[in-house]
Write a protein that holds these residues in place. Sequence first.
Motif, PDB file in Angstrom:
ATOM      1  N   ALA A  33       0.831  -1.212   0.000  1.00  0.00           N
ATOM      2  CA  ALA A  33       0.000   0.000   0.000  1.00  0.00           C
ATOM      3  C   ALA A  33       0.863   1.260   0.000  1.00  0.00           C
ATOM      4  CB  ALA A  33      -0.929  -0.006   1.208  1.00  0.00           C
ATOM      5  N   ASP A  34       2.033   1.191   0.609  1.00  0.00           N
ATOM      6  CA  ASP A  34       2.942   2.328   0.677  1.00  0.00           C
ATOM      7  C   ASP A  34       3.806   2.351  -0.587  1.00  0.00           C
ATOM      8  OD1 ASP A  34       4.783   4.298   1.252  1.00  0.00           O
ATOM      9  OD2 ASP A  34       5.773   3.178   2.863  1.00  0.00           O
ATOM     10  N   PRO A  35       3.624   3.348  -1.463  1.00  0.00           N
ATOM     11  CA  PRO A  35       4.392   3.395  -2.712  1.00  0.00           C
ATOM     12  C   PRO A  35       5.909   3.387  -2.500  1.00  0.00           C
ATOM     13  CG  PRO A  35       2.618   4.998  -2.762  1.00  0.00           C
ATOM     14  CD  PRO A  35       2.675   4.441  -1.367  1.00  0.00           C
ATOM     15  N   ALA A  36       6.375   3.931  -1.389  1.00  0.00           N
ATOM     16  CA  ALA A  36       7.816   3.950  -1.120  1.00  0.00           C
ATOM     17  C   ALA A  36       8.373   2.536  -0.957  1.00  0.00           C
ATOM     18  CB  ALA A  36       8.112   4.787   0.109  1.00  0.00           C
ATOM     19  N   TRP A  41      12.032  -3.190  -5.143  1.00  0.00           N
ATOM     20  CA  TRP A  41      12.048  -3.859  -6.444  1.00  0.00           C
ATOM     21  C   TRP A  41      12.337  -2.894  -7.594  1.00  0.00           C
ATOM     22  CZ3 TRP A  41       7.402  -4.645  -3.436  1.00  0.00           C
ATOM     23  CH2 TRP A  41       7.479  -5.756  -2.606  1.00  0.00           C
ATOM     24  N   GLY A  42      12.673  -1.659  -7.275  1.00  0.00           N
ATOM     25  CA  GLY A  42      12.925  -0.673  -8.324  1.00  0.00           C
ATOM     26  C   GLY A  42      11.654  -0.204  -9.006  1.00  0.00           C
ATOM     27  N   LEU A  81      -0.087  -2.137 -13.029  1.00  0.00           N
ATOM     28  CA  LEU A  81      -0.607  -1.069 -12.175  1.00  0.00           C
ATOM     29  C   LEU A  81      -2.058  -1.312 -11.782  1.00  0.00           C
ATOM     30  CD1 LEU A  81       0.849   2.222 -13.698  1.00  0.00           C
ATOM     31  CD2 LEU A  81       1.617   0.935 -11.706  1.00  0.00           C
ATOM     32  N   GLU A  82      -2.777  -2.062 -12.599  1.00  0.00           N
ATOM     33  CA  GLU A  82      -4.184  -2.335 -12.312  1.00  0.00           C
ATOM     34  C   GLU A  82      -4.359  -3.336 -11.177  1.00  0.00           C
ATOM     35  OE1 GLU A  82      -3.586  -0.558 -16.086  1.00  0.00           O
ATOM     36  OE2 GLU A  82      -2.796  -2.463 -15.417  1.00  0.00           O
ATOM     37  N   GLY A  83      -3.271  -3.796 -10.609  1.00  0.00           N
ATOM     38  CA  GLY A  83      -3.326  -4.715  -9.475  1.00  0.00           C
ATOM     39  C   GLY A  83      -2.792  -6.076  -9.860  1.00  0.00           C
TER      40      GLY A  83
END
Length: 103
Positions: A33-36, A41-42, A81-83
């Motif tokens: 959930a945290d984009p950071a 994984w780059g 990106l869609e999951g």
Amino acid sequence: PVVDTADKGTIDGVLSKVRFARAKSFAAESAPADPAALAAWGLDKPSLTVEFGIGADKAKKTLVLGSVEQDGAKKAYARLLEGSPVWEVESTLVSDLDKKLED
């Protein structure tokens, strides 16, 4: 966008790489959930983004690819990106897909 003639062999090669790309392993069942956290994984700042349509309705999908140095080796990762899960992919996939206009 640029309108120009493309080399059929190069285009076929890129499409084949995407079509037949396979996961070497699953790095995570789902993206954090945290984009950071994607930095592991780059994927926080992807090296490459590939958009394509899939299925009869050509539903848009966005594949992001990133790479990092781990244990002295370059490893590449991908996810939709869609999951989707985060997959480890062949380390050459990023460079194979990253074609310039002059290629």
